[in-house]
Scaffold this active site. Structure first.
Site, PDB file in Angstrom:
ATOM      1  N   LYS A  15     -15.517 -27.552  36.751  1.00 11.04           N
ATOM      2  CA  LYS A  15     -16.300 -28.408  37.667  1.00 11.04           C
ATOM      3  C   LYS A  15     -15.364 -29.077  38.671  1.00 11.04           C
ATOM      4  CE  LYS A  15     -17.523 -32.752  36.414  1.00 11.04           C
ATOM      5  NZ  LYS A  15     -17.213 -33.833  37.368  1.00 11.04           N
ATOM      6  N   ASN A  16     -14.260 -29.656  38.177  1.00  5.91           N
ATOM      7  CA  ASN A  16     -13.400 -30.448  39.059  1.00  5.91           C
ATOM      8  C   ASN A  16     -12.479 -29.604  39.919  1.00  5.91           C
ATOM      9  OD1 ASN A  16     -14.708 -32.652  38.129  1.00  5.91           O
ATOM     10  ND2 ASN A  16     -13.073 -33.317  36.744  1.00  5.91           N
ATOM     11  N   CYS A  64     -19.683 -46.280  39.318  1.00  7.21           N
ATOM     12  CA  CYS A  64     -20.472 -45.492  38.372  1.00  7.21           C
ATOM     13  C   CYS A  64     -20.238 -46.130  37.004  1.00  7.21           C
ATOM     14  CB  CYS A  64     -20.016 -44.029  38.390  1.00  7.21           C
ATOM     15  SG  CYS A  64     -18.427 -43.794  37.642  1.00  7.21           S
ATOM     16  N   ARG A 102     -14.402 -47.153  40.984  1.00  9.32           N
ATOM     17  CA  ARG A 102     -14.100 -45.893  41.680  1.00  9.32           C
ATOM     18  C   ARG A 102     -13.817 -46.111  43.177  1.00  9.32           C
ATOM     19  NH1 ARG A 102     -16.057 -41.896  38.267  1.00  9.32           N
ATOM     20  NH2 ARG A 102     -14.519 -40.529  39.212  1.00  9.32           N
ATOM     21  N   ASP A 132     -10.589 -37.610  30.657  1.00  6.79           N
ATOM     22  CA  ASP A 132     -11.861 -36.896  30.481  1.00  6.79           C
ATOM     23  C   ASP A 132     -12.025 -36.338  29.073  1.00  6.79           C
ATOM     24  OD1 ASP A 132     -12.093 -35.493  33.845  1.00  6.79           O
ATOM     25  OD2 ASP A 132     -12.338 -37.511  33.047  1.00  6.79           O
ATOM     26  N   ARG A 158     -24.347 -32.355  34.260  1.00  2.72           N
ATOM     27  CA  ARG A 158     -23.483 -32.422  35.444  1.00  2.72           C
ATOM     28  C   ARG A 158     -22.199 -31.637  35.225  1.00  2.72           C
ATOM     29  NH1 ARG A 158     -22.315 -38.151  37.776  1.00  2.72           N
ATOM     30  NH2 ARG A 158     -21.233 -36.700  39.149  1.00  2.72           N
TER      31      ARG A 158
HETATM   32  C1  EPZ Z   1     -11.177 -37.211  39.229  1.00  3.86           C
HETATM   33  O1  EPZ Z   1     -11.864 -38.359  39.663  1.00  3.86           O
HETATM   34  C2  EPZ Z   1     -12.167 -36.436  38.368  1.00  3.86           C
HETATM   35  N1  EPZ Z   1     -13.318 -36.049  39.195  1.00  3.86           N
HETATM   36  C3  EPZ Z   1     -12.613 -37.308  37.183  1.00  3.86           C
HETATM   37  O2  EPZ Z   1     -13.460 -36.517  36.369  1.00  3.86           O
HETATM   38  C4  EPZ Z   1     -11.369 -37.696  36.374  1.00  3.86           C
HETATM   39  O3  EPZ Z   1     -11.758 -38.548  35.331  1.00  3.86           O
HETATM   40  C5  EPZ Z   1     -10.363 -38.417  37.291  1.00  3.86           C
HETATM   41  O4  EPZ Z   1     -10.049 -37.560  38.418  1.00  3.86           O
HETATM   42  C6  EPZ Z   1      -9.067 -38.765  36.570  1.00  3.86           C
HETATM   43  O5  EPZ Z   1      -8.495 -37.603  36.060  1.00  3.86           O
HETATM   44  C7  EPZ Z   1     -13.192 -34.987  40.032  1.00  3.86           C
HETATM   45  O6  EPZ Z   1     -12.139 -34.370  40.133  1.00  3.86           O
HETATM   46  C8  EPZ Z   1     -14.411 -34.620  40.829  1.00  3.86           C
HETATM   47  P1  EPZ Z   1      -8.823 -40.715  40.528  1.00  3.86           P
HETATM   48  P2  EPZ Z   1     -11.210 -39.281  40.824  1.00  3.86           P
HETATM   49  O7  EPZ Z   1      -8.934 -40.941  41.986  1.00  3.86           O
HETATM   50  O8  EPZ Z   1     -10.414 -38.448  41.755  1.00  3.86           O
HETATM   51  C9  EPZ Z   1      -8.038 -45.347  41.009  1.00  3.86           C
HETATM   52  C10 EPZ Z   1     -15.317 -36.076  35.039  1.00  3.86           C
HETATM   53  O9  EPZ Z   1     -15.696 -36.555  33.970  1.00  3.86           O
HETATM   54  N2  EPZ Z   1      -8.179 -45.124  42.453  1.00  3.86           N
HETATM   55  O10 EPZ Z   1      -7.760 -39.800  40.014  1.00  3.86           O
HETATM   56  O11 EPZ Z   1     -12.282 -40.139  41.377  1.00  3.86           O
HETATM   57  C11 EPZ Z   1      -9.334 -45.112  40.245  1.00  3.86           C
HETATM   58  O12 EPZ Z   1     -10.135 -46.289  40.252  1.00  3.86           O
HETATM   59  C12 EPZ Z   1     -14.815 -36.964  36.153  1.00  3.86           C
HETATM   60  O13 EPZ Z   1     -15.292 -34.840  35.308  1.00  3.86           O
HETATM   61  C13 EPZ Z   1      -7.968 -46.180  43.328  1.00  3.86           C
HETATM   62  O14 EPZ Z   1      -7.691 -47.311  42.922  1.00  3.86           O
HETATM   63  O15 EPZ Z   1     -10.224 -40.189  39.976  1.00  3.86           O
HETATM   64  C14 EPZ Z   1      -8.839 -44.762  38.859  1.00  3.86           C
HETATM   65  O16 EPZ Z   1      -8.561 -45.962  38.156  1.00  3.86           O
HETATM   66  C15 EPZ Z   1     -14.926 -38.429  35.766  1.00  3.86           C
HETATM   67  N3  EPZ Z   1      -8.095 -45.960  44.675  1.00  3.86           N
HETATM   68  C16 EPZ Z   1      -7.516 -44.030  39.122  1.00  3.86           C
HETATM   69  O17 EPZ Z   1      -7.151 -44.365  40.468  1.00  3.86           O
HETATM   70  C17 EPZ Z   1      -8.395 -44.717  45.187  1.00  3.86           C
HETATM   71  O18 EPZ Z   1      -8.472 -44.561  46.421  1.00  3.86           O
HETATM   72  C18 EPZ Z   1      -7.612 -42.526  39.026  1.00  3.86           C
HETATM   73  O19 EPZ Z   1      -8.745 -42.137  39.805  1.00  3.86           O
HETATM   74  C19 EPZ Z   1      -8.608 -43.648  44.274  1.00  3.86           C
HETATM   75  C20 EPZ Z   1      -8.476 -43.876  42.912  1.00  3.86           C
END
Ligand code: EPZ
Length: 418
Positions: A22-23, A116, A121, A305, A397
Site C-alpha cells: 500500500k505505502n 487521524c 500528522r 506499523d 484500507r
Molecule cells: C508513512 O506515513 C506511512 N504512510 C505510515 O503508514 C507510517 O506509519 C509512517 O510513514 C511511519 O513509518 C504512507 O506511507 C502512506 P512520517 P507518514 O511523515 O509519511 C512527523 C499505515 O498504517 N512529521 O514518516 O505520514 C509525524 O508526525 C500508515 O500504513 C512531522 O512532524 O509518516 C510522525 O511523528 C500509518 N512533520 C513522524 O514525523 C512532517 O512534515 C513520522 O511521520 C511530517 C512528519
C-alpha cells in the site's frame, strides 16, 4: 459497515501470498503526474486507499484504469491541480500529489490532511522543503496553496526527523527541479527506494535512496513508467505474527526478509522461527515463548506499523513486555480494545507495559485505525470463543481480502454486514 466474526483457537498453517505494498503504490501513483502519458503499475493491491487515490487523480483529469492487479494512470490531460478536502480527509497520503503538481504544473492546492486516530500528522517538513526549492506556500482556509513561476530549483534540505511521505514528496519535486537537491536525514523505508527505482526508470537522476542522504539532479522531462510494486512488508509481518500467535506455520509467498529484519529479529527473540524459503518467507512457532521489549523507530528499526500486531501477540506471551512508540503520539487506540478481550496492558505516555495472560476471551471490539484493526483480528484468532471486530473499513484500507487469506490458512473467520 462490515464486521469480522472470528472463532479463536485454530492453528494456522499453509501458504499465503503477499499483496503489493500500500505505502509503495500510493506514491508511485502520484509519480505518474510527473510524466505526461500513461504509466502502468503491476502487483497493485485492491485496497480502499488505492481506489481513493485513483479517484483523486481522475478529479485532476487523469485517466485511471485498474483491473486484475494492474493499474494504469494517464496524465496527458491534467486540468485541475487541487486535492479537495472530502478526498484528503479520508486518506492523508493525498498529500503526495503536492510535490509532483508543483514540479510539473507550477501550482497545487491541497487540503491540509488534518489529524487521524494515531496523531496530528503535520506536513510542515514537506512545506519547508518545497519553500527551500523556491515554491511560494500560502496556508488558507484549511488548504495549502503552493506555486512557483518557472521551475523549482535544487536545494539542500535537512529533515528534523525522517518523514516517509516528506522524503517521497520532495524526491518527486526535485526530479524536475533545476539543479541538485540533497535530502539529509531522509527516510530509508523500502517504499522510498521503490519510488526512487521507478523515478530513475522515468529518467530521473537519483542516488542514495534508502540511505539518510539522497541526491537528486533535476532533469527537464520524465517519461511514463511501467513498474511492479514491491510486496507489502507490513502485511507479510502481520502473517508472521499470525503464525506465532496461533502456534502455526505459515509461508508468505513474495515476502522479503530484507524488508523485515527488525521484525524478524523480535519474533526470533520471542521464540518464533523466521527463515527465508524459496520465493518468500516462512514463520513457525517452535517451543516456549518469552516477553521482549520493543521500541518503534524509522527504518531499518522496528516499524511503527507493526507495533499493534506485536502487542496482540505479546498479550498472550508470559512475562512483562515493554513497548515504546516513538513515532506517533497516539498509537495505542488498540490497547483499550485488547483489554476488553482480557489482555493486561497499561499505558503511560509513549510506553505500554504488556503483562502476558494465559488466554484471551472473545468479545465485541471496535477497530479505530488500520493497524489497530489488524491487532484485533490477530487477538481474535487466539481468543477463546467468538470475537467480533466492528468498523473494519479501517482494515480494508490496507489489507486486500485478509479474511479470505486467513480462511485459506485454517482460520474460522467470516465477514458480515454490521
Ligand atoms: C508513512 O506515513 C506511512 N504512510 C505510515 O503508514 C507510517 O506509519 C509512517 O510513514 C511511519 O513509518 C504512507 O506511507 C502512506 P512520517 P507518514 O511523515 O509519511 C512527523 C499505515 O498504517 N512529521 O514518516 O505520514 C509525524 O508526525 C500508515 O500504513 C512531522 O512532524 O509518516 C510522525 O511523528 C500509518 N512533520 C513522524 O514525523 C512532517 O512534515 C513520522 O511521520 C511530517 C512528519
Amino acid at each position: 459497515m462490515d464486521k469480522l466474526v472470528i472463532r479463536g483457537g485454530n492453528r494456522l498453517s499453509g501458504e499465503v501470498s503477499a499483496s503489493g505494498a500500500k505505502n509503495a503504490v500510493l506514491p508511485l501513483m502520484t509519480s505518474a503526474i510527473l510524466a505526461s502519458g500513461r504509466s502502468s503499475f503491476s502487483n497493485v493491491p485492491d485496497l480502499k486507499d488505492v481506489r481513493t487515490m485513483g479517484r483523486l487523480l481522475e478529479h485532476m483529469g487523469a485517466a485511471v484504469s485498474f483491473g486484475n492487479g494492474t493499474l494504469d494512470v494517464d496524465t496527458s490531460n491534467l486540468n485541475a491541480f487541487d486535492a479537495p478536502y472530502d478526498l484528503v480527509r479520508t486518506m492523508r497520503a493525498s498529500v503526495l500529489v503536492l510535490g509532483p503538481l508543483v514540479a510539473r504544473m507550477g501550482s497545487a492546492r491541497v487540503s491540509l490532511p488534518g489529524g487521524c486516530a494515531i496523531g496530528a500528522r503535520p506536513i510542515n517538513l514537506h512545506l519547508k522543503g518545497l519553500e527551500k526549492m523556491g515554491a511560494k506556500i500560502v496556508l488558507e482556509g484549511g488548504y495549502v496553496h503552493a506555486s512557483v513561476s518557472g521551475r523549482l530549483r535544487g536545494a539542500r534540505i535537512t529533515f528534523d526527523i525522517p518523514t516517509v511521505t516528506g522524503t517521497e514528496n520532495l524526491m518527486m519535486a526535485a526530479a524536475l527541479a533545476d539543479g541538485d537537491t540533497i535530502i539529509e536525514n531522509a527516510a530509508c523505508e523500502p517504499e522510498v527506494t521503490d519510488l526512487a527505482d521507478a523515478l530513475v526508470k522515468m529518467g530521473a537522476r537519483i542516488s542514495g535512496a534508502g540511505t539518510p542522504k539522497v541526491r537528486i539532479t533535476g532533469v527537464e522531462n520524465l517519461a511514463p513508467v511501467t513498474h511492479a510494486v514491491i510486496p507489502d512488508r507490513i502485511e507479510t509481518g502481520t502473517f508472521m505474527v499470525a503464525a506465532g500467535i496461533t502456534g502455526g506455520d505459515i509461508f508468505i509467498r513474495g515476502g522479503r526478509l530484507d524488508h523485515l529484519e527488525a521484525v524478524a529479529e523480535k519474533l526470533r527473540e520471542i521464540g518464533i522461527v523466521v527463515a527465508e524459503a524459496p520465493g518468500g518467507v516462512r514463520a513457525w512457532a517452535n517451543g516456549s515463548l518469552g516477553a521482549v521489549d520493543i521500541k518503534t523507530m524509522p527504518f531499518p528499526g522496528f516499524p511503527t506499523d507493526m507495533q499493534a500486531q506485536l502487542m496482540a501477540f505479546l498479550s498472550v506471551v508470559s512475562g512483562m513486555s515493554v513497548i515504546t512508540e516513538s513515532i506517533f503520539e497516539n498509537r495505542y487506540m488498540h490497547v483499550a480494545e485488547l483489554d476488553r478481550l482480557g489482555a493486561d496492558i497499561r499505558v503511560d505516555g509513549s510506553v505500554a507495559k504488556v503483562r502476558g495472560v494465559p488466554s484471551l476471551k472473545g468479545a465485541d471490539v471496535m477497530a479505530t485505525d488500520l493497524r489497530a484493526s489488524a491487532s484485533l483480528v490477530l487477538a481474535g484468532l487466539v481468543a477463546n470463543g467468538v470475537t467480533t471486530v466492528h468498523r473494519i473499513y479501517h482494515l480494508d484500507r490496507g489489507y486486500d481480502g485478509i479474511e479470505k487469506k486467513l480462511t485459506a490458512l485454517g482460520a474460522d473467520i467470516r465477514r458480515e454486514r454490521d
